[in-house]
Design an enzyme around this catalytic site. Structure first.
Site, PDB file in Angstrom:
ATOM      1  N   SER A 142     -15.184  -3.717  12.444  1.00 40.70           N
ATOM      2  CA  SER A 142     -15.476  -4.875  11.593  1.00 40.70           C
ATOM      3  C   SER A 142     -14.922  -6.125  12.257  1.00 40.70           C
ATOM      4  O   SER A 142     -13.996  -6.052  13.079  1.00 40.70           O
ATOM      5  CB  SER A 142     -14.813  -4.690  10.221  1.00 40.70           C
ATOM      6  N   TYR A 156      -7.811  -2.000   5.004  1.00 38.39           N
ATOM      7  CA  TYR A 156      -9.123  -1.993   5.653  1.00 38.39           C
ATOM      8  C   TYR A 156      -9.036  -2.645   7.031  1.00 38.39           C
ATOM      9  O   TYR A 156      -9.515  -2.081   8.029  1.00 38.39           O
ATOM     10  CB  TYR A 156     -10.119  -2.745   4.768  1.00 38.39           C
ATOM     11  N   LYS A 160      -9.637  -0.894  10.748  1.00 38.71           N
ATOM     12  CA  LYS A 160     -10.696  -1.334  11.640  1.00 38.71           C
ATOM     13  C   LYS A 160     -10.141  -1.831  12.973  1.00 38.71           C
ATOM     14  O   LYS A 160     -10.773  -1.643  14.028  1.00 38.71           O
ATOM     15  CB  LYS A 160     -11.538  -2.416  10.970  1.00 38.71           C
TER      16      LYS A 160
END
Length: 279
Positions: A142, A156, A160
């Site tokens: 991401s 998150y 990533k």
């Protein structure tokens, strides 16, 4: 890989969004596809779309957070197609909350699904690819793994960022052995990841990576992934404008942070709906 024709491609998180779009993109190039997902109905619908293109497809119920998930994927794929050529580790989850309000257990859940699923995938599929001396891995990271543009999605973002570093190490090892690696770094893409987001503590209004980044459609991203596999491209952002952001940060990291904090203070934050663009 010079061609995807007759290749066997496994895609996790393939019932919707980027996973579905990639499954269809490789199928249009002649690949047989394993559609792996928790959503059996959605996976079945994708299989029907793929088979309508004249290639074979198989839906497999798969929880990538489970230790045995990839062994099952391997065994059922080899039984059906006899080989594995491409593995796309795409399934992931998102959680939201201020850093002090996200529980340790939620960190463990996010890292288990987003990061450790890739580790488990490697443990199962790398021996196969290394033995045949060919193949390709695609790991979905991401923009959030490239630079910090928000502070309410730390698990998150950390997962990533780890995928980016893991993928870079893998490409150094695997490319000389005939195996390609692509790390997909999406910016805003119209997916349903926000529909399953968990929120802890007070509601936060989610920031995106920058006003210059428009929302991409999954179909566009799927085509980019298929092209990257054939071209053996490592870094695949969905918007090349991110390079300017990374160069700006590299020149003066402290200055970049100071500017980011000032921009956050001066710019109104708009809440992100529960379904819509992944950020």
């Amino acid at each position: 890989m010079e061609s995807l024709k007759n290749a066997t491609v496994i895609v996790t998180g393939a019932s919707s969004g980027i996973g579905k779009a990639t499954a269809l993109a490789v199928a249009r190039r002649g690949a047989n596809v394993v559609v792996a997902d928790l959503d059996d109905s959605g996976a079945g619908a994708v299989v029907e779309q793929i088979e309508a293109l004249g290639v074979q497809a198989l839906a497999i119920h798969s929880d990538v957070g489970d230790d045995n998930a990839f062994s099952v994927l391997r065994d059922e794929t080899l039984t059906e197609f006899g080989r594995v050529d491409v593995v796309m580790n795409n399934a992931g989850v998102l959680t939201r909350g201020l850093p002090e309000e996200i529980p340790v257990a939620e960190w463990e859940r996010v890292l288990n699904i987003n990061l450790m699923s890739v580790v488990r995938s490697n443990a199962v599929f790398l021996p196969i690819l290394l033995e045949q001396g060919s193949g390709h891995l695609v790991n979905t990271a991401s923009f959030a793994g490239l630079y910090s543009y928000a502070y309410d999605r730390t698990p998150y973002a950390a997962s990533k960022a780890a995928i980016v570093q893991l993928s870079e190490a893998l490409v150094l090892y695997l490319r000389p052995r005939g195996i390609g690696v692509t790390v997909l770094c999406p910016g805003p893409v119209e997916t349903n990841i926000m529909a399953s987001i968990r929120t802890f503590g007070q509601e936060t209004a989610t920031r995106g990576p920058g006003a210059q980044f428009g929302i991409k459609q999954p179909e566009e991203v799927g085509e980019l992934v298929a092209e990257a596999i054939v071209a053996n491209t490592f870094m695949l952002p969905t918007d090349n404008q991110v390079v300017d952001v990374l160069v700006d940060r590299a020149r003066d990291w402290d200055g970049f942070i100071t500017k980011s904090i000032a921009a956050w203070a001066d710019t109104p934050i708009r809440p992100v709906p529960q379904s819509g663009a992944s950020l």
